[in-house]
Design a protein around this motif. Structure first.
Motif, PDB file in Angstrom:
ATOM      1  N   ARG A   6      42.130  42.283  46.779  1.00 43.14           N
ATOM      2  CA  ARG A   6      43.243  43.207  46.574  1.00 43.14           C
ATOM      3  C   ARG A   6      44.364  42.393  45.950  1.00 43.14           C
ATOM      4  NH1 ARG A   6      45.377  45.440  51.583  1.00 43.14           N
ATOM      5  NH2 ARG A   6      44.422  43.683  52.623  1.00 43.14           N
ATOM      6  N   CYS A  17      43.312  48.868  43.046  1.00 39.64           N
ATOM      7  CA  CYS A  17      43.127  49.061  41.605  1.00 39.64           C
ATOM      8  C   CYS A  17      43.605  47.845  40.822  1.00 39.64           C
ATOM      9  CB  CYS A  17      43.856  50.316  41.129  1.00 39.64           C
ATOM     10  SG  CYS A  17      43.154  51.841  41.765  1.00 39.64           S
ATOM     11  N   ILE A  20      40.888  45.189  41.143  1.00 38.15           N
ATOM     12  CA  ILE A  20      39.734  45.500  40.296  1.00 38.15           C
ATOM     13  C   ILE A  20      40.063  45.207  38.841  1.00 38.15           C
ATOM     14  CG2 ILE A  20      38.270  47.378  39.447  1.00 38.15           C
ATOM     15  CD1 ILE A  20      38.464  48.579  42.299  1.00 38.15           C
ATOM     16  N   ALA A  21      41.267  45.555  38.412  1.00 40.64           N
ATOM     17  CA  ALA A  21      41.682  45.307  37.034  1.00 40.64           C
ATOM     18  C   ALA A  21      41.732  43.810  36.737  1.00 40.64           C
ATOM     19  CB  ALA A  21      43.037  45.946  36.767  1.00 40.64           C
ATOM     20  N   PRO A  28      45.726  47.496  34.816  1.00 41.34           N
ATOM     21  CA  PRO A  28      45.646  48.216  36.090  1.00 41.34           C
ATOM     22  C   PRO A  28      45.901  49.715  35.958  1.00 41.34           C
ATOM     23  CG  PRO A  28      47.030  46.275  36.313  1.00 41.34           C
ATOM     24  CD  PRO A  28      46.704  46.407  34.875  1.00 41.34           C
ATOM     25  N   SER A  29      46.714  50.116  34.993  1.00 35.10           N
ATOM     26  CA  SER A  29      46.985  51.545  34.806  1.00 35.10           C
ATOM     27  C   SER A  29      45.717  52.299  34.418  1.00 35.10           C
ATOM     28  CB  SER A  29      48.045  51.752  33.732  1.00 35.10           C
ATOM     29  OG  SER A  29      49.255  51.169  34.138  1.00 35.10           O
ATOM     30  N   ILE A  31      42.633  51.517  35.306  1.00 37.50           N
ATOM     31  CA  ILE A  31      41.821  51.638  36.521  1.00 37.50           C
ATOM     32  C   ILE A  31      42.383  52.722  37.433  1.00 37.50           C
ATOM     33  CG2 ILE A  31      40.971  50.421  38.572  1.00 37.50           C
ATOM     34  CD1 ILE A  31      39.728  49.470  35.929  1.00 37.50           C
ATOM     35  N   ARG A  32      43.703  52.795  37.550  1.00 41.98           N
ATOM     36  CA  ARG A  32      44.328  53.830  38.394  1.00 41.98           C
ATOM     37  C   ARG A  32      44.024  55.227  37.873  1.00 41.98           C
ATOM     38  NH1 ARG A  32      48.789  49.860  38.214  1.00 41.98           N
ATOM     39  NH2 ARG A  32      48.684  48.775  40.225  1.00 41.98           N
ATOM     40  N   TRP A  35      40.441  56.035  38.572  1.00 41.76           N
ATOM     41  CA  TRP A  35      40.245  56.293  40.011  1.00 41.76           C
ATOM     42  C   TRP A  35      40.746  57.694  40.376  1.00 41.76           C
ATOM     43  CZ3 TRP A  35      38.625  51.854  42.993  1.00 41.76           C
ATOM     44  CH2 TRP A  35      38.210  52.199  44.278  1.00 41.76           C
ATOM     45  N   TYR A  50      38.666  54.413  48.142  1.00 35.89           N
ATOM     46  CA  TYR A  50      39.882  53.597  48.058  1.00 35.89           C
ATOM     47  C   TYR A  50      40.269  53.073  49.443  1.00 35.89           C
ATOM     48  CZ  TYR A  50      44.485  51.976  46.640  1.00 35.89           C
ATOM     49  OH  TYR A  50      45.562  51.181  46.396  1.00 35.89           O
ATOM     50  N   CYS A  53      37.865  50.351  50.446  1.00 36.76           N
ATOM     51  CA  CYS A  53      38.161  49.105  49.728  1.00 36.76           C
ATOM     52  C   CYS A  53      39.422  48.435  50.269  1.00 36.76           C
ATOM     53  CB  CYS A  53      38.317  49.378  48.233  1.00 36.76           C
ATOM     54  SG  CYS A  53      36.774  49.746  47.394  1.00 36.76           S
TER      55      CYS A  53
END
Length: 64
Positions: A6, A17, A20-21, A28-29, A31-32, A35, A50, A53
């Protein structure tokens, strides 16, 4: 060696997120947004994923 954590830098809720990015090397945007689409399309399964995770993934430890 790459590890999935994280994020402590790209945090909105829990940093899932962002982590993960950072792991796959993307924004990251993106991935968000993906999601959110997953959560809507799967009628809430993305939200449960989520939360899982956020509980399972460790926080990124910054070494100075």
């Amino acid at each position: 060696m790459k590890r999935l954590y994280r994020s402590t830098k790209n945090v909105m809720l829990c940093g899932v997120c962002g982590g993960i990015a950072e792991y796959i090397g993307t924004d990251p945007s993106l991935i968000r947004i993906l999601w959110i689409i997953l959560s809507i399309a799967s009628i809430g399964t993305g939200i449960l994923a989520y939360i899982a995770c956020a509980i399972i993934l460790p926080k990124d430890i910054e070494i100075n």
